[in-house]
Design a protein around this motif. Sequence first.
Motif, mmCIF file in Angstrom:
data_model
loop_
_atom_site.group_PDB
_atom_site.id
_atom_site.type_symbol
_atom_site.label_atom_id
_atom_site.label_comp_id
_atom_site.label_asym_id
_atom_site.label_seq_id
_atom_site.Cartn_x
_atom_site.Cartn_y
_atom_site.Cartn_z
ATOM 1 N N GLY A 12 16.666 45.816 -42.684
ATOM 2 C CA GLY A 12 17.070 47.092 -43.286
ATOM 3 C C GLY A 12 17.499 46.977 -44.745
ATOM 4 O O GLY A 12 17.898 45.919 -45.233
ATOM 5 N N ASP A 68 18.190 43.318 -29.837
ATOM 6 C CA ASP A 68 17.898 44.752 -29.951
ATOM 7 C C ASP A 68 19.138 45.527 -29.514
ATOM 8 O O ASP A 68 19.795 45.132 -28.545
ATOM 9 C CB ASP A 68 16.697 45.079 -29.035
ATOM 10 N N PRO A 91 19.288 53.271 -35.939
ATOM 11 C CA PRO A 91 18.040 53.955 -36.334
ATOM 12 C C PRO A 91 18.265 55.045 -37.372
ATOM 13 O O PRO A 91 19.195 55.841 -37.243
ATOM 14 C CB PRO A 91 17.524 54.551 -35.013
ATOM 15 N N TYR A 161 20.530 62.637 -36.025
ATOM 16 C CA TYR A 161 21.031 61.465 -36.746
ATOM 17 C C TYR A 161 22.545 61.565 -36.941
ATOM 18 O O TYR A 161 23.285 60.618 -36.637
ATOM 19 C CB TYR A 161 20.314 61.312 -38.094
ATOM 20 N N LYS A 165 25.456 59.033 -35.448
ATOM 21 C CA LYS A 165 26.447 58.281 -36.235
ATOM 22 C C LYS A 165 27.866 58.665 -35.827
ATOM 23 O O LYS A 165 28.766 57.827 -35.765
ATOM 24 C CB LYS A 165 26.243 58.527 -37.736
HETATM 25 P P1 NAP Z 1 16.970 51.065 -42.664
HETATM 26 O O1 NAP Z 1 16.441 50.347 -43.826
HETATM 27 O O2 NAP Z 1 16.073 52.006 -41.921
HETATM 28 O O3 NAP Z 1 17.591 50.022 -41.645
HETATM 29 C C1 NAP Z 1 17.889 50.354 -40.328
HETATM 30 C C2 NAP Z 1 17.999 49.050 -39.574
HETATM 31 O O4 NAP Z 1 18.379 49.321 -38.216
HETATM 32 C C3 NAP Z 1 16.655 48.288 -39.497
HETATM 33 O O5 NAP Z 1 16.913 46.924 -39.682
HETATM 34 C C4 NAP Z 1 16.197 48.575 -38.085
HETATM 35 O O6 NAP Z 1 15.364 47.563 -37.527
HETATM 36 C C5 NAP Z 1 17.536 48.577 -37.364
HETATM 37 N N1 NAP Z 1 17.392 49.165 -36.038
HETATM 38 C C6 NAP Z 1 17.010 50.416 -35.725
HETATM 39 N N2 NAP Z 1 16.959 50.551 -34.376
HETATM 40 C C7 NAP Z 1 17.310 49.355 -33.853
HETATM 41 C C8 NAP Z 1 17.429 48.832 -32.541
HETATM 42 N N3 NAP Z 1 17.183 49.580 -31.455
HETATM 43 N N4 NAP Z 1 17.819 47.536 -32.383
HETATM 44 C C9 NAP Z 1 18.070 46.761 -33.456
HETATM 45 N N5 NAP Z 1 17.957 47.182 -34.730
HETATM 46 C C10 NAP Z 1 17.578 48.470 -34.925
HETATM 47 O O7 NAP Z 1 18.237 51.933 -43.056
HETATM 48 P P2 NAP Z 1 19.481 51.625 -44.006
HETATM 49 O O8 NAP Z 1 19.471 52.634 -45.055
HETATM 50 O O9 NAP Z 1 19.513 50.196 -44.366
HETATM 51 O O10 NAP Z 1 20.674 51.969 -43.011
HETATM 52 C C11 NAP Z 1 21.504 50.968 -42.473
HETATM 53 C C12 NAP Z 1 22.747 51.592 -41.904
HETATM 54 O O11 NAP Z 1 23.377 52.398 -42.881
HETATM 55 C C13 NAP Z 1 22.531 52.496 -40.705
HETATM 56 O O12 NAP Z 1 23.614 52.330 -39.817
HETATM 57 C C14 NAP Z 1 22.568 53.891 -41.311
HETATM 58 O O13 NAP Z 1 22.941 54.872 -40.363
HETATM 59 C C15 NAP Z 1 23.638 53.686 -42.360
HETATM 60 N N6 NAP Z 1 23.603 54.644 -43.454
HETATM 61 C C16 NAP Z 1 22.500 54.735 -44.246
HETATM 62 C C17 NAP Z 1 22.485 55.655 -45.283
HETATM 63 C C18 NAP Z 1 21.301 55.799 -46.184
HETATM 64 O O14 NAP Z 1 21.245 56.772 -46.945
HETATM 65 N N7 NAP Z 1 20.359 54.871 -46.176
HETATM 66 C C19 NAP Z 1 23.594 56.480 -45.497
HETATM 67 C C20 NAP Z 1 24.712 56.347 -44.682
HETATM 68 C C21 NAP Z 1 24.695 55.412 -43.663
HETATM 69 P P3 NAP Z 1 13.747 47.706 -37.514
HETATM 70 O O15 NAP Z 1 13.294 47.276 -38.881
HETATM 71 O O16 NAP Z 1 13.323 46.805 -36.434
HETATM 72 O O17 NAP Z 1 13.450 49.160 -37.244
#
Ligand code: NAP
Length: 354
Positions: A12, A68, A91, A161, A165
């Motif tokens: 991620g 996972d 996710p 989503y 969260k």
């Molecule tokens: P991202 O690039 O989509 O990363 C999401 C990660 O979660 C990926 O590594 C994905 O693995 C993993 N994942 C999803 N489902 C899974 C499962 N069933 N088992 C294990 N791993 C799983 O998103 P990101 O932006 O880095 O977000 C990371 C965190 O920050 C999340 O908790 C998100 O809610 C939070 N967040 C993000 C934002 C934003 O704007 N980006 C804002 C606030 C909070 P795969 O590659 O295998 O799918």
Amino acid sequence: MPETVLVTGGTGFIAQHCMIQLLDAGYDVRTTVRSVARATGLTALLAPHVGESVRSQIDRRLVVVEADLTSDAGWDEAVAGCRFVLHVASPLPLAMPKDESDLIVPARDGSLRVLEASQRAGVQRVVLTSSIAAIGYGRERDHLFTEEDWSNVDSPSIDAYAKSKTLAERAAWEFMRSLGPSSRMDLVVINPGLVLGPLLAGEWSSSGEAIKKILDRKVPGIPDLVFPLIDVRDVAAAHLAAMTTRSAAGQRYICALDAVPLREIALILARHYGPLGYKIPTRRLPKFLLRLAALFDHDLRLVVSEIGQPFLIDSSKIRRELGLSPRDVKEMTLSTADSMIRYGVVRDRTPADQ
Ligand code: NAP
């Protein structure tokens, strides 16, 4: 000997920036991915972004393991021997699934799996990546939002989503309460806004989608929406500070600048990339057009309820207690766009390419 920090979700966007900062700060990193076979290039992907002295050791200092969020397998091994765990994985799809449990179950049950395994292994602190989506959604935007606020999961205007969260973070705090005051383990939660900032490769988190669509001119105009934004490098820095600041135990931290209109982002892009040959849409998209489009698109229906809404947030706690001084909107917008062009996520239209 360097100590090892576990970072969940090594494929991620945010997790990778956390890993870079951890490696540069002298920690070894273990990271979970859903499939080790799909993550063989991870070390090569991170290597150009770490300091020179780390680069030559990265094969040894970064270890990838399989786990996972929807299964118990692998979590005890993943957390073994760690004092700190950054639980980042959850996710974050571009479009909401038909069945909201596709997001809620991995987010909520996955957080509990990570916490339970951490408790069994004697981990000292878990830092959980929650979201502003757990703070200000499904609610009237009629006040300044702080860490005291929670999204309303019963509201018809909340999407799957934000629900995932909110329920995941609530379950995590509930689990911590069940351990009682004598527990050695504590929890810190980071609640980022929409995360922008430099991509490390040609894959992008869905949070960069708006910038991609604007640069690719895939939208006719800019809807009247505001987002609390934050740069991914600041989100990673917040995770590291949350990990080591003793007084952060038991706290949640909003990690975002004041909400910024999407049109301000479009204007920054137009000023910078317009002279380079990009035609950046900047005109305001009338609400009635979005309403019309929303008749055929469920995701858009949820966005329409946000149009014209303010989102006032108080981010003073993270600045005061974790010492964060976040990058500004211009820097995070341009660094996102530059990296999207560099890695071919959007077409390079600069003169050298024409
Ligand atoms: P991202 O690039 O989509 O990363 C999401 C990660 O979660 C990926 O590594 C994905 O693995 C993993 N994942 C999803 N489902 C899974 C499962 N069933 N088992 C294990 N791993 C799983 O998103 P990101 O932006 O880095 O977000 C990371 C965190 O920050 C999340 O908790 C998100 O809610 C939070 N967040 C993000 C934002 C934003 O704007 N980006 C804002 C606030 C909070 P795969 O590659 O295998 O799918």
